[in-house]
Structures are given as C-alpha cells and as structure tokens.
Design a protein around this motif. Structure first.
Motif, short mmCIF file in Angstrom:
data_model
loop_
_atom_site.label_atom_id
_atom_site.label_comp_id
_atom_site.label_asym_id
_atom_site.label_seq_id
_atom_site.Cartn_x
_atom_site.Cartn_y
_atom_site.Cartn_z
N ALA A 3 0.84 -1.21 0.00
CA ALA A 3 0.00 0.00 0.00
C ALA A 3 0.87 1.26 0.00
O ALA A 3 0.56 2.25 -0.67
N THR A 4 1.98 1.18 0.74
CA THR A 4 2.91 2.33 0.80
C THR A 4 3.60 2.52 -0.55
O THR A 4 3.76 3.64 -1.03
N GLN A 5 3.99 1.38 -1.16
CA GLN A 5 4.65 1.48 -2.46
C GLN A 5 3.75 2.17 -3.48
O GLN A 5 4.19 3.04 -4.23
N VAL A 6 2.47 1.76 -3.48
CA VAL A 6 1.56 2.32 -4.47
C VAL A 6 1.28 3.80 -4.17
O VAL A 6 1.25 4.63 -5.08
N GLN B 192 2.11 9.39 -5.66
CA GLN B 192 2.67 10.70 -5.30
C GLN B 192 3.73 11.15 -6.31
O GLN B 192 3.79 12.32 -6.65
N ALA B 193 4.53 10.19 -6.77
CA ALA B 193 5.59 10.55 -7.73
C ALA B 193 4.99 11.05 -9.04
O ALA B 193 5.47 12.02 -9.64
N ILE B 194 3.91 10.39 -9.48
CA ILE B 194 3.27 10.81 -10.74
C ILE B 194 2.70 12.22 -10.59
O ILE B 194 2.92 13.09 -11.44
N PHE B 195 2.01 12.46 -9.49
CA PHE B 195 1.42 13.79 -9.32
C PHE B 195 2.49 14.85 -9.03
O PHE B 195 2.29 16.02 -9.37
N ALA B 196 3.58 14.44 -8.43
CA ALA B 196 4.68 15.40 -8.22
C ALA B 196 5.17 15.90 -9.58
O ALA B 196 5.42 17.10 -9.77
N VAL C 4 2.21 17.32 -1.79
CA VAL C 4 1.48 16.46 -0.87
C VAL C 4 1.07 17.25 0.36
O VAL C 4 1.90 17.94 0.96
N TYR C 5 -0.19 17.17 0.71
CA TYR C 5 -0.70 17.87 1.90
C TYR C 5 -1.26 16.82 2.85
O TYR C 5 -2.09 16.01 2.46
N GLN C 6 -0.76 16.83 4.09
CA GLN C 6 -1.23 15.86 5.09
C GLN C 6 -2.39 16.47 5.85
O GLN C 6 -2.25 17.56 6.39
N SER C 7 -3.47 15.74 5.94
CA SER C 7 -4.61 16.26 6.68
C SER C 7 -5.04 15.25 7.74
O SER C 7 -4.77 14.06 7.62
N ARG C 8 -5.73 15.73 8.77
CA ARG C 8 -6.04 14.90 9.94
C ARG C 8 -7.02 13.76 9.62
O ARG C 8 -7.83 13.87 8.70
N GLU C 9 -6.92 12.68 10.42
CA GLU C 9 -7.83 11.54 10.25
C GLU C 9 -9.04 11.67 11.17
O GLU C 9 -10.10 11.13 10.89
N VAL D 14 -2.58 20.37 -5.03
CA VAL D 14 -2.11 19.41 -4.02
C VAL D 14 -2.81 18.06 -4.19
O VAL D 14 -3.90 17.98 -4.76
N ILE D 15 -2.15 17.02 -3.66
CA ILE D 15 -2.86 15.78 -3.41
C ILE D 15 -2.85 15.55 -1.91
O ILE D 15 -1.93 15.98 -1.21
N LEU D 16 -3.88 14.85 -1.43
CA LEU D 16 -4.02 14.59 0.00
C LEU D 16 -4.19 13.09 0.20
O LEU D 16 -5.29 12.57 0.06
N PRO D 17 -3.09 12.38 0.45
CA PRO D 17 -3.20 10.95 0.68
C PRO D 17 -3.45 10.67 2.16
O PRO D 17 -3.01 11.44 3.01
N GLY D 18 -4.13 9.57 2.46
CA GLY D 18 -4.27 9.23 3.87
C GLY D 18 -5.39 8.23 4.13
O GLY D 18 -6.16 7.87 3.24
N MET D 19 -5.45 7.79 5.41
CA MET D 19 -6.41 6.76 5.80
C MET D 19 -7.81 7.34 6.00
O MET D 19 -7.95 8.45 6.53
N CYS D 20 -8.80 6.58 5.57
CA CYS D 20 -10.20 6.95 5.78
C CYS D 20 -10.91 5.77 6.44
O CYS D 20 -10.43 4.64 6.38
N TYR D 21 -12.05 6.05 7.06
CA TYR D 21 -12.73 5.02 7.86
C TYR D 21 -14.22 5.01 7.54
O TYR D 21 -14.85 6.06 7.49
N ARG D 22 -14.77 3.82 7.34
CA ARG D 22 -16.21 3.74 7.12
C ARG D 22 -16.80 2.57 7.87
O ARG D 22 -16.23 1.47 7.90
N TYR D 23 -17.95 2.83 8.47
CA TYR D 23 -18.66 1.82 9.25
C TYR D 23 -19.42 0.92 8.30
O TYR D 23 -20.61 1.07 8.08
N GLU D 24 -18.68 -0.01 7.71
CA GLU D 24 -19.25 -0.87 6.67
C GLU D 24 -18.96 -2.32 6.97
O GLU D 24 -18.03 -2.65 7.71
#
Ligand code: PHE
Length: 340
Positions: free
Chosen positions: A109-112, A117-121, A127-132, A189-199
């Motif tokens: 997952a980190t590799q991808v 990120q490299a492509i969008f760079a 890259v912008y880090q935003s809170r979870e 910017v791109i904003l990568p990060g973890m998301c959560y869903r009650y599924e």
C-alpha cells in the motif's frame, strides 16, 4: 645482608618460574603481602646494629624496587601472551560470509501511494497531510452537506463519543483545510491518507482504506484540466495505451460531478471477469469544486474555479496486481506482503 641477597635471588628465580598470571598473583602475595618476605625484611631494619642499619635499609629498598619492577614486567609479558593465545585459539575469520539478516520492505500500500505521489509530483502537485479525526462540520457541512442531507448516506460514519467528532470518511475534508491555509494562493495538491467507514468487511470493502484526494484551484481551472490530469495519471500508472471514460455522477461538493473509468487492463476493453464483462474499470470520483465549497474555503467563486478528485489506492493496487480480496491489505500475512 646475606639474607637480603638470598631474598633477591629467590624472588627473581621464583618469578622466572611463574608460568601464568595466576602464578604471578601467588608470587605477589608471597613477597609483597602484608606478611610477605619483603615486608618482613624491611621490618627487620630495627633489629640491625646501628652501624649497618643505613646500608641494610638502602639494600632492602633497592631489592624491593627491583622485585616490584621485575614483577610488573613479567605481568605485562604474561598479559600479552595470554591475549595472543586467545586470539590464536578463538581467531575470527573475517573472510567468512556473514549470516544474512532478513530484509524488510515497504508495504504494498505504501509502495503504491509513493508511485501515485511521484506521478502527481511530476504534474506539479504537492502532498498535503490532513487529519484523520475530523469534525462533522469539515467532513460534511463545509462540503455542502447539511445535517440531514441524504447524500450523507453514501458515507457510513464512525462517530466518537464526543458529539460532532468523527473519523473522516473520505479525504475531501482536507480540501477545506488546504483552502483555508493557502487562500488566496492558487492550489495544486494531493491529499493521501487513511479513511474510515462503518461498513461490512467484504472482499471488496474494508472499514479502513487509503484515499488520495486531488485539488487544484486557480483563476482559469477547467474541466479540460481535470480530464487531462486524469488521463496523464492513468497512462503513467497503467500504461500509455490506457483510455479513459467519463460518466456523469453526483457528489454534493462538486458540480458537475463525474465518475472516471479506464479500459480494463486485463482484457483491454473486450470484457473479462476483472471488469465484470463491461470492458471498463472504475478508478475515481471527481468534478469541479462546488461554488459553496470554494466559498467555505475562502475563495470567491466568481473569480476562482477548481477541480477535485478522489481515488482509492487499494482498489487501484488490486487492479494493478490482480488482488482479489481487499482484506489482504491489513491482514499482515507475510505470504501476501512478501510478494511485492
Ligand atoms: N470524496 C469522494 C468519495 O469518498 C470522492 C471525490 C473526491 C469525489 C473529490 C469528487 C471529488 O467518494
């Protein structure tokens, strides 16, 4: 005086007979201990006739120093030869091959994420880090979803015990944070990060997953820019021959909204089990940033426009490596992880 001469001789010859450090220790006790021979000889000074006392004392001291020096030398020699012997016996062959240490690697997952990120760079995106952990306001309301907006049903939400605080269901609330931080500057910017869903957890959906959001804001940003960006990304990620298809869709925070498909990487559009016979694979949702969202970010929609997209890199990874179960990502099974 003759006692002293014999002390000197015995001291030296017994020292010469010491084969190792243990023998030297015994020698030192015998001659230099509290009741040792040297001490006794010195103590005798008092008994010697006054006329000879001075000469006797000098001779006793000379012998004491000589024996001490001879001992120190012998001890140094014994230490050196003990070291040499141990080096000889337990020698290390530095030319032997080492024992291999198992090497770790980056999670697929980190590799991808890094590939994306490299492509969008290269396309000029930072890259912008935003809170979870988010609030309802930023995850929904400022994205144009009032409390009872039916579109909230698209994001089954983990709420916390603190009212209004939740785990972000998508990376889109990051749009608000970036805009408020950078306004009135243009944004890319791109904003990568973890998301959560009650599924329900199934082979295709997990309760936690990555998203990569994209956001571009400026004075003349158009749908054509969005399309060009998506095509450039799909072709870099999946091959220069990739075709992209755009369908109309709905998100409260974009207008117009689109869904993006690309031709199936396995059957190249012919129809197979991966693409469920359709020839197309869905890769992201996107659209032009809604004027209400621009305003919430501080931008005047009469002057500024922008596009946004959101994709799930786990889905993309599954396509790229033909992984058929999304649960593999966080199962921590080395048999799976070591393949990448
Ligand atoms: N946030 C949306 C989702 O989670 C994806 C999206 C992002 C759509 C940006 C449009 C623009 O489904």
């Amino acid at each position: 005086m003759s006692d002293l001469a014999s002390l000197e001789q015995r001291g030296l010859s017994e020292l010469a007979a010491c084969a190792d450090e243990a023998a030297l220790r015994a020698w030192i006790t015998k001659f230099f201990g509290k009741q040792g021979e040297v001490a006794l000889a010195l103590r005798k000074v008092g008994e010697i006739a006054a006329a000879e006392r001075r000469a006797y004392g000098q001779e006793a001291n000379r012998i004491k120093e000589k024996l001490q020096a001879a001992h120190d030398e012998a001890q140094a020699r014994a230490k050196a030869s003990a070291l040499e012997a141990s080096l000889r016996e337990q020698g290390i062959d530095v030319t032997l091959p080492g024992r291999p240490v198992a090497r770790g690697r980056l999670h697929v997952a980190t590799q991808v994420l890094r590939d994306i990120q490299a492509i969008f760079a290269d396309l000029g995106f930072q890259v912008y880090q935003s809170r979870e952990v988010e609030d309802d306001l930023t995850n929904f309301e400022l994205l144009n979803m009032s409390p009872h907006h039916p579109a909230r049903d698209m994001w089954d939400t983990f709420h916390t015990t603190t009212p209004g605080v939740l785990l972000r269901t998508h990376t889109s609330p990051g749009q608000i944070h970036v805009m408020r931080e950078l306004c009135p500057e243009p944004i890319r910017v791109i904003l990568p990060g973890m998301c959560y869903r009650y599924e329900a957890i199934t082979t295709r959906s997990e309760i936690m997953f990555h998203q990569v959001e994209g956001l571009a804001i400026g004075e003349h940003v158009s749908m054509a820019d969005l399309k060009g960006t998506i095509i450039a990304f799909a072709q870099r990620m999946f091959g220069a021959e990739r075709k992209v298809r755009i369908r109309s869709s709905y998100f409260p925070f974009t207008e117009p909204s689109i869904e993006v498909d690309m031709d199936c990487i396995v059957c190249k559009g012919q129809g197979c089990s991966l693409c469920k016979r359709s020839g197309w694979l869905e890769i992201m949702g996107a659209g032009m940033v809604h004027p209400a969202v621009l305003k919430n970010g501080g931008y005047d929609p009469a002057r500024f426009s922008g596009f946004a997209f959101g994709m799930g890199p786990q889905r993309i990874t599954m396509l790229k490596y033909a992984i058929d179960d999304i649960r593999q990502f966080w199962a921590n099974d080395l048999r799976f992880l070591a393949q990448f």
